[in-house]
Design a protein around this motif. Structure first.
Motif, PDB file in Angstrom:
ATOM      1  N   ASN A   1       0.848  -1.197   0.000  1.00 18.48           N
ATOM      2  CA  ASN A   1       0.000   0.000   0.000  1.00 18.48           C
ATOM      3  C   ASN A   1       0.881   1.244   0.000  1.00 18.48           C
ATOM      4  N   GLY A   2       0.529   2.193  -0.840  1.00 26.81           N
ATOM      5  CA  GLY A   2       1.325   3.399  -0.992  1.00 26.81           C
ATOM      6  C   GLY A   2       2.385   3.291  -2.062  1.00 26.81           C
ATOM      7  N   SER A   3       2.552   2.091  -2.630  1.00 27.50           N
ATOM      8  CA  SER A   3       3.534   1.916  -3.697  1.00 27.50           C
ATOM      9  C   SER A   3       3.076   2.632  -4.963  1.00 27.50           C
ATOM     10  N   ILE A   4       4.038   3.162  -5.691  1.00 31.99           N
ATOM     11  CA  ILE A   4       3.781   3.879  -6.932  1.00 31.99           C
ATOM     12  C   ILE A   4       4.195   2.992  -8.112  1.00 31.99           C
ATOM     13  N   GLY A   5       3.507   3.103  -9.211  1.00 33.46           N
ATOM     14  CA  GLY A   5       3.858   2.334 -10.397  1.00 33.46           C
ATOM     15  C   GLY A   5       3.067   2.786 -11.598  1.00 33.46           C
ATOM     16  N   VAL A   6       2.991   1.925 -12.603  1.00 31.06           N
ATOM     17  CA  VAL A   6       2.218   2.213 -13.815  1.00 31.06           C
ATOM     18  C   VAL A   6       1.302   1.038 -14.108  1.00 31.06           C
ATOM     19  N   ALA A   7       0.050   1.328 -14.455  1.00 28.19           N
ATOM     20  CA  ALA A   7      -0.888   0.290 -14.884  1.00 28.19           C
ATOM     21  C   ALA A   7      -0.593  -0.018 -16.342  1.00 28.19           C
ATOM     22  N   THR A   8       0.139  -1.103 -16.574  1.00 29.91           N
ATOM     23  CA  THR A   8       0.607  -1.399 -17.933  1.00 29.91           C
ATOM     24  C   THR A   8      -0.442  -2.067 -18.796  1.00 29.91           C
ATOM     25  N   ASP A   9      -1.445  -2.717 -18.175  1.00 29.84           N
ATOM     26  CA  ASP A   9      -2.498  -3.372 -18.943  1.00 29.84           C
ATOM     27  C   ASP A   9      -3.702  -3.605 -18.044  1.00 29.84           C
ATOM     28  N   PHE A  10      -4.733  -4.223 -18.600  1.00 27.35           N
ATOM     29  CA  PHE A  10      -5.969  -4.457 -17.852  1.00 27.35           C
ATOM     30  C   PHE A  10      -6.568  -5.778 -18.292  1.00 27.35           C
ATOM     31  N   VAL A  11      -6.974  -6.605 -17.299  1.00 28.24           N
ATOM     32  CA  VAL A  11      -7.598  -7.895 -17.589  1.00 28.24           C
ATOM     33  C   VAL A  11      -9.108  -7.703 -17.470  1.00 28.24           C
ATOM     34  N   VAL A  12      -9.793  -7.706 -18.618  1.00 29.82           N
ATOM     35  CA  VAL A  12     -11.214  -7.357 -18.653  1.00 29.82           C
ATOM     36  C   VAL A  12     -12.053  -8.300 -17.811  1.00 29.82           C
TER      37      VAL A  12
ATOM     38  N   GLU B   1     -11.333 -10.200 -15.339  1.00 31.05           N
ATOM     39  CA  GLU B   1     -11.010 -10.195 -13.911  1.00 31.05           C
ATOM     40  C   GLU B   1     -11.179  -8.827 -13.273  1.00 31.05           C
ATOM     41  N   GLU B   2     -11.345  -7.792 -14.105  1.00 32.76           N
ATOM     42  CA  GLU B   2     -11.454  -6.419 -13.611  1.00 32.76           C
ATOM     43  C   GLU B   2     -10.244  -6.064 -12.743  1.00 32.76           C
ATOM     44  N   ARG B   3      -9.066  -6.353 -13.251  1.00 33.76           N
ATOM     45  CA  ARG B   3      -7.827  -6.068 -12.536  1.00 33.76           C
ATOM     46  C   ARG B   3      -6.846  -5.353 -13.466  1.00 33.76           C
ATOM     47  N   TYR B   4      -6.128  -4.404 -12.888  1.00 36.17           N
ATOM     48  CA  TYR B   4      -5.030  -3.773 -13.608  1.00 36.17           C
ATOM     49  C   TYR B   4      -3.780  -4.637 -13.482  1.00 36.17           C
ATOM     50  N   VAL B   5      -2.997  -4.695 -14.542  1.00 37.17           N
ATOM     51  CA  VAL B   5      -1.671  -5.294 -14.487  1.00 37.17           C
ATOM     52  C   VAL B   5      -0.710  -4.143 -14.229  1.00 37.17           C
ATOM     53  N   CYS B   6      -0.021  -4.187 -13.092  1.00 39.87           N
ATOM     54  CA  CYS B   6       0.791  -3.044 -12.679  1.00 39.87           C
ATOM     55  C   CYS B   6       2.265  -3.396 -12.537  1.00 39.87           C
ATOM     56  N   GLN B   7       3.094  -2.458 -12.949  1.00 36.88           N
ATOM     57  CA  GLN B   7       4.531  -2.528 -12.713  1.00 36.88           C
ATOM     58  C   GLN B   7       4.850  -1.511 -11.629  1.00 36.88           C
ATOM     59  N   LEU B   8       5.219  -1.990 -10.445  1.00 40.24           N
ATOM     60  CA  LEU B   8       5.497  -1.098  -9.333  1.00 40.24           C
ATOM     61  C   LEU B   8       6.962  -0.711  -9.306  1.00 40.24           C
ATOM     62  N   ASP B   9       7.235   0.516  -8.894  1.00 39.39           N
ATOM     63  CA  ASP B   9       8.615   0.996  -8.817  1.00 39.39           C
ATOM     64  C   ASP B   9       9.447   0.089  -7.907  1.00 39.39           C
ATOM     65  N   GLY B  10      10.600  -0.316  -8.416  1.00 35.13           N
ATOM     66  CA  GLY B  10      11.509  -1.109  -7.618  1.00 35.13           C
ATOM     67  C   GLY B  10      11.165  -2.577  -7.515  1.00 35.13           C
ATOM     68  N   ALA B  11      10.093  -2.997  -8.157  1.00 37.26           N
ATOM     69  CA  ALA B  11       9.673  -4.402  -8.084  1.00 37.26           C
ATOM     70  C   ALA B  11       9.961  -5.100  -9.406  1.00 37.26           C
ATOM     71  N   GLU B  12      10.265  -6.390  -9.309  1.00 35.67           N
ATOM     72  CA  GLU B  12      10.464  -7.183 -10.516  1.00 35.67           C
ATOM     73  C   GLU B  12       9.133  -7.756 -10.980  1.00 35.67           C
ATOM     74  N   GLY B  13       8.936  -7.799 -12.272  1.00 37.24           N
ATOM     75  CA  GLY B  13       7.699  -8.362 -12.819  1.00 37.24           C
ATOM     76  C   GLY B  13       6.505  -7.456 -12.579  1.00 37.24           C
ATOM     77  N   THR B  14       5.341  -7.983 -12.859  1.00 35.23           N
ATOM     78  CA  THR B  14       4.096  -7.225 -12.694  1.00 35.23           C
ATOM     79  C   THR B  14       3.198  -7.910 -11.681  1.00 35.23           C
ATOM     80  N   ILE B  15       2.171  -7.192 -11.248  1.00 41.09           N
ATOM     81  CA  ILE B  15       1.211  -7.719 -10.291  1.00 41.09           C
ATOM     82  C   ILE B  15      -0.190  -7.289 -10.720  1.00 41.09           C
ATOM     83  N   LYS B  16      -1.152  -8.196 -10.583  1.00 33.49           N
ATOM     84  CA  LYS B  16      -2.536  -7.868 -10.904  1.00 33.49           C
ATOM     85  C   LYS B  16      -3.212  -7.318  -9.658  1.00 33.49           C
TER      86      LYS B  16
END
Length: 279
Positions: free
Chosen positions: A183-194, A196-211
């Protein structure tokens, strides 16, 4: 030789120096096609696909000869073969083959191929659904002057604004009970899974993406913008689009269609044609 046969076939097809005779044109194109001449194979396939005059329409033969010419890299046959595979005309539906040939043509800046490929990603036809990739290919198709891209891009942009307005924007994670440490992490929503209604996000300093569920993603305040570059309209996806010269004519049968249509940035477009993946 095969070049002479192709030249005679072309002359009889268009009535150049001789009276137009599609049956003779077919015979000469067949001679060249049987000797593995790519242009003759494309011309023969086109006659069967069009089915004009005394030539009966035969999509099975059209698909067979377009495939042979496409394997040689003939751009117009690659576009036509991709469309036939997408529609299941003259054979089984083959989304992998449609994607393969549209991708190859998109790499060569063929406008309609970019648009068709974009709609494959938008709709998830034979590929993992990606509104971000779909929008990029539609933007490229529009930038290259494809007539169908503008209207399709506008529809996709409306969909994005309604279901995932933070797509490719800086975001902040909020109120995520399952992973409170981010919580409070910053990143970019690189994609969206229709589905599942989830954003695919790349968070600063993290490896890979997270839904992340939409309710746990907020627009990042300007003072806390992500160090992960947001995707903008002058990104690598669009490099050279404004200056690009298409390698071959746009809509030579090269759009997708669920027996309908297959086919975002802002440029000019126009009417739809048969053969593009419809949203």
């Amino acid at each position: 030789g095969v070049e002479a046969a192709y030249a005679l076939g072309t002359a009889y097809k268009w009535g150049q120096g001789v009276d137009s005779d599609l049956e003779k044109a077919l015979d000469f194109f067949q001679m060249g096609a049987d000797k593995d001449h790519g242009h003759s194979q494309h011309a023969l396939a086109s006659l069967y696909e069009e089915g004009e005059g005394p030539i009966a329409k035969d999509l099975f033969e059209a698909r067979k000869w377009h495939e042979k010419a496409a394997e040689k890299g003939h751009v117009d046959s690659r576009l036509s073969y991709a469309r036939l595979c997408f529609n299941g005309d003259g054979g089984m539906v083959d989304l992998d083959m449609a994607r393969f040939h549209w991708s190859a043509c998109a790499d060569r800046n063929i406008p309609s191929a970019c648009t068709s490929l974009g709609m494959l990603y938008v709709n998830g036809h034979g590929v993992e659904q990606s509104l971000a990739k779909g929008r990029k290919f539609l933007q490229k198709g529009e930038g290259l002057g494809d007539n169908d891209a503008e209207g399709l891009l506008k529809a996709v942009e409306r969909k994005i604004s309604q279901v995932c307005p933070l797509l490719e924007k800086s975001i902040i994670v909020c109120d995520l009970a399952s992973k409170p440490d981010i919580n409070g992490s910053i990143g970019v929503a690189t994609d969206f899974v229709v589905g599942e209604e989830r954003y695919v996000c790349q968070l600063d300093g993290a490896e890979g993406t997270i839904k992340l569920p939409v309710e746990n993603v907020r627009k990042a305040p300007k003072v806390a913008q992500s160090s992960v570059a947001e995707v903008e309209e002058d990104s690598a996806w669009l490099d050279g689009v404004d200056k690009a010269t298409p390698s071959s004519g746009g809509h030579s049968g090269g759009n997708a269609s669920a027996k309908a249509k297959g086919k975002g940035g802002k440029k000019k477009g126009g009417k739809k044609k048969k053969g593009q993946a419809q949203e």
